[in-house]
Design a protein around this motif. Sequence first.
Motif, PDB file in Angstrom:
ATOM      1  N   LEU A   1      21.071  42.421  44.369  1.00 44.89           N
ATOM      2  CA  LEU A   1      21.792  41.188  43.901  1.00 44.89           C
ATOM      3  C   LEU A   1      22.767  41.282  42.762  1.00 44.89           C
ATOM      4  CD1 LEU A   1      18.029  39.398  43.418  1.00 44.89           C
ATOM      5  CD2 LEU A   1      20.002  38.885  45.327  1.00 44.89           C
ATOM      6  N   ALA A   2      22.815  42.327  42.123  1.00 41.63           N
ATOM      7  CA  ALA A   2      23.735  42.744  41.078  1.00 41.63           C
ATOM      8  C   ALA A   2      25.307  42.618  41.603  1.00 41.63           C
ATOM      9  CB  ALA A   2      23.471  44.063  40.363  1.00 41.63           C
ATOM     10  N   PHE A   3      25.251  42.771  42.747  1.00 42.96           N
ATOM     11  CA  PHE A   3      26.657  42.766  43.643  1.00 42.96           C
ATOM     12  C   PHE A   3      27.259  41.147  43.604  1.00 42.96           C
ATOM     13  CE2 PHE A   3      25.473  47.140  44.889  1.00 42.96           C
ATOM     14  CZ  PHE A   3      26.857  47.557  44.717  1.00 42.96           C
ATOM     15  N   TRP A   4      26.265  40.264  43.216  1.00 45.24           N
ATOM     16  CA  TRP A   4      26.490  38.829  43.503  1.00 45.24           C
ATOM     17  C   TRP A   4      27.421  38.744  42.084  1.00 45.24           C
ATOM     18  CZ3 TRP A   4      27.506  35.905  47.157  1.00 45.24           C
ATOM     19  CH2 TRP A   4      26.618  35.982  48.196  1.00 45.24           C
ATOM     20  N   TYR A   5      27.364  39.576  41.064  1.00 45.61           N
ATOM     21  CA  TYR A   5      28.168  39.521  39.687  1.00 45.61           C
ATOM     22  C   TYR A   5      29.047  40.578  40.245  1.00 45.61           C
ATOM     23  CZ  TYR A   5      29.825  40.720  35.552  1.00 45.61           C
ATOM     24  OH  TYR A   5      30.606  40.709  34.195  1.00 45.61           O
ATOM     25  N   PHE A   6      29.149  41.681  40.585  1.00 44.36           N
ATOM     26  CA  PHE A   6      30.110  42.595  40.652  1.00 44.36           C
ATOM     27  C   PHE A   6      31.318  42.300  41.663  1.00 44.36           C
ATOM     28  CE2 PHE A   6      31.663  47.031  41.481  1.00 44.36           C
ATOM     29  CZ  PHE A   6      32.047  47.377  40.308  1.00 44.36           C
ATOM     30  N   LEU A   7      30.859  41.552  42.717  1.00 42.54           N
ATOM     31  CA  LEU A   7      32.036  41.405  43.509  1.00 42.54           C
ATOM     32  C   LEU A   7      32.554  39.972  43.501  1.00 42.54           C
ATOM     33  CD1 LEU A   7      30.594  43.300  46.903  1.00 42.54           C
ATOM     34  CD2 LEU A   7      32.236  44.094  45.111  1.00 42.54           C
ATOM     35  N   ASN A   8      31.901  39.132  42.623  1.00 39.98           N
ATOM     36  CA  ASN A   8      32.339  37.778  42.433  1.00 39.98           C
ATOM     37  C   ASN A   8      33.709  37.421  41.978  1.00 39.98           C
ATOM     38  OD1 ASN A   8      32.452  34.966  41.403  1.00 39.98           O
ATOM     39  ND2 ASN A   8      30.168  34.827  41.993  1.00 39.98           N
ATOM     40  N   PRO A   9      34.490  36.698  42.855  1.00 39.44           N
ATOM     41  CA  PRO A   9      35.740  36.537  42.707  1.00 39.44           C
ATOM     42  C   PRO A   9      36.028  35.937  41.320  1.00 39.44           C
ATOM     43  CG  PRO A   9      35.459  35.982  44.944  1.00 39.44           C
ATOM     44  CD  PRO A   9      34.020  35.967  44.379  1.00 39.44           C
ATOM     45  N   LEU A  10      35.161  35.024  40.726  1.00 41.16           N
ATOM     46  CA  LEU A  10      35.321  34.381  39.499  1.00 41.16           C
ATOM     47  C   LEU A  10      35.216  35.537  38.347  1.00 41.16           C
ATOM     48  CD1 LEU A  10      35.685  31.640  37.814  1.00 41.16           C
ATOM     49  CD2 LEU A  10      33.170  31.861  37.475  1.00 41.16           C
ATOM     50  N   VAL A  11      34.273  36.460  38.554  1.00 38.27           N
ATOM     51  CA  VAL A  11      34.210  37.483  37.800  1.00 38.27           C
ATOM     52  C   VAL A  11      35.376  38.425  37.730  1.00 38.27           C
ATOM     53  CG1 VAL A  11      32.802  39.629  37.093  1.00 38.27           C
ATOM     54  CG2 VAL A  11      31.663  37.548  37.850  1.00 38.27           C
ATOM     55  N   ILE A  12      35.989  38.674  38.754  1.00 41.16           N
ATOM     56  CA  ILE A  12      37.112  39.748  38.751  1.00 41.16           C
ATOM     57  C   ILE A  12      38.275  39.049  38.280  1.00 41.16           C
ATOM     58  CG2 ILE A  12      38.583  40.961  40.524  1.00 41.16           C
ATOM     59  CD1 ILE A  12      36.089  41.498  42.269  1.00 41.16           C
ATOM     60  N   ILE A  13      38.442  37.853  38.640  1.00 39.40           N
ATOM     61  CA  ILE A  13      39.867  37.087  38.247  1.00 39.40           C
ATOM     62  C   ILE A  13      39.679  37.030  36.688  1.00 39.40           C
ATOM     63  CG2 ILE A  13      40.897  35.072  38.605  1.00 39.40           C
ATOM     64  CD1 ILE A  13      40.285  35.320  41.504  1.00 39.40           C
ATOM     65  N   GLU A  14      38.671  36.234  36.358  1.00 37.41           N
ATOM     66  CA  GLU A  14      38.465  35.747  34.914  1.00 37.41           C
ATOM     67  C   GLU A  14      38.388  36.915  33.758  1.00 37.41           C
ATOM     68  OE1 GLU A  14      39.602  33.188  33.721  1.00 37.41           O
ATOM     69  OE2 GLU A  14      39.222  31.502  35.376  1.00 37.41           O
ATOM     70  N   LEU A  15      37.716  37.768  34.483  1.00 45.50           N
ATOM     71  CA  LEU A  15      37.544  39.272  33.308  1.00 45.50           C
ATOM     72  C   LEU A  15      38.642  40.220  33.357  1.00 45.50           C
ATOM     73  CD1 LEU A  15      33.702  39.727  33.353  1.00 45.50           C
ATOM     74  CD2 LEU A  15      35.132  38.043  32.251  1.00 45.50           C
ATOM     75  N   THR A  16      38.792  40.996  34.576  1.00 46.79           N
ATOM     76  CA  THR A  16      39.620  41.820  34.848  1.00 46.79           C
ATOM     77  C   THR A  16      41.251  41.279  34.905  1.00 46.79           C
ATOM     78  OG1 THR A  16      37.943  43.271  36.123  1.00 46.79           O
ATOM     79  CG2 THR A  16      40.516  43.861  36.497  1.00 46.79           C
TER      80      THR A  16
END
Length: 450
Positions: free
Chosen positions: A191-206
């Motif tokens: 379930l942690a990958f719903w965070y780690f691979l989430n496009p919103l997370v990758i785009i807004e953070l990284t």
Amino acid sequence: MQSYWRLHRYPILFAVACILFYWSFAYNLVRTDSVKLFMLFGALFFLCYKLIQFEKWNFKFLLVVGILFRLVFLIAEPNLSQDFYRFIWDGELIKNGINPYLYTPDQIMEQGMASFLSMNELYEGMSDLNARHYSNYPPVNQILFALAAFLGGGSVLGSTIVMRLIIILADLGMLYFGRKLLQNLNKANHLAFWYFLNPLVIIELTGNLHFEGVMLFFFVWALYLISKNKWIWATPVYATSIMVKLMPLMFLPLFIKYFGFKKSAGFYTLVFLGCAALLIPFFSPVFIDNYSDTVGLWFSNFEFNASIYNVVKKISVTYYEAKPWELIDSYGSFIQKVVVIIVLLLAFLRKNQKLESVISSMVFALAFYYFLSSTVHPWYVVFLLGFAIFTDYRFPLVWSCTIILSYYAYSNPGYKENLWLLSVEYILVIGFFIYEMIGSRPKKLYFFKK
């Protein structure tokens, strides 16, 4: 190698497609191009779902592709937010021995108080709003900005790369402790990958260099330590999370039943002492006034991607001839009180003796705050998503998909929002929220009793 390809060819192709889409997002997108923005994000979200569906038990594969997706952005300039200019500006001030809480960028430029290599570029790049207000980023954030300025060699790109690497490391830490916490809560650690691979997370953070992921890393680390009954060790970590972003302060009352009164008093005392220790290097007599004035703007001046507030505003202006600038000021003050009441109700009416119940209460508290707020930037939802994965609630995952619709405002002069698109966003999110409360799991209609 051939057998691996046969077994994983579709996920590999999905990952390659994601890399190409992220590349286009990072280097060939302007935020005014809403159609391209929505199409890229929608495709990335679908591919994220397929990757987890196919490879959810293949930790190494999902870890590697998650890192590769982030590295695509390594030398890109953030294209959906100008905030990074202010981050580097504050870091450069600290590097030059100036407290970033004491002077606005306008004051620095007018009085000639500092001079550094990228000064004009940073000042011209940040928004007018940022330039005329004091910094509102807590001390640990400022320390990270300073680290980026020192290691970045005075260049905007160098500092950007350093901040990006810090955020990527925080996401890796979130994945590490998130999986451990999921195991402690008897939940599937994929379930942690719903965070780690989430496009919103990758785009807004990284991609856009927002530090919600750093706050979340320390927050989840603290929750993991609490789950192992190491609450004393959790206090400095929790304090660090607060001093990255203030949001975890909201959740402190929710621990009172979990710890009991005596242990809660000790937990709160150590957390506040930790916060004070981190604040001391930046403290000055005018700090509190400057900081509180700037933070107060978020409650009384800004409006973006609101739900309930837009309804209240429409009714008040149309039928009661209210003045919008007066309405948002009074509404902001009222909502602060309402949120405090909601948190206290969740703290004292829910049976928060189990950690999962405490985290569920956090989900409700933050969701209600966002539903009521006049300003909900897309990266705000990253924090809600990050700890909702430890519960049974999935409406934050829906929100992480639909909130991209709010960026349509940037395609219009004056950033005028499309209320129809915001209606679609919130009907889906709030509808799924209600469904999870009373539809799929009837017992959770009585969430105050859990």
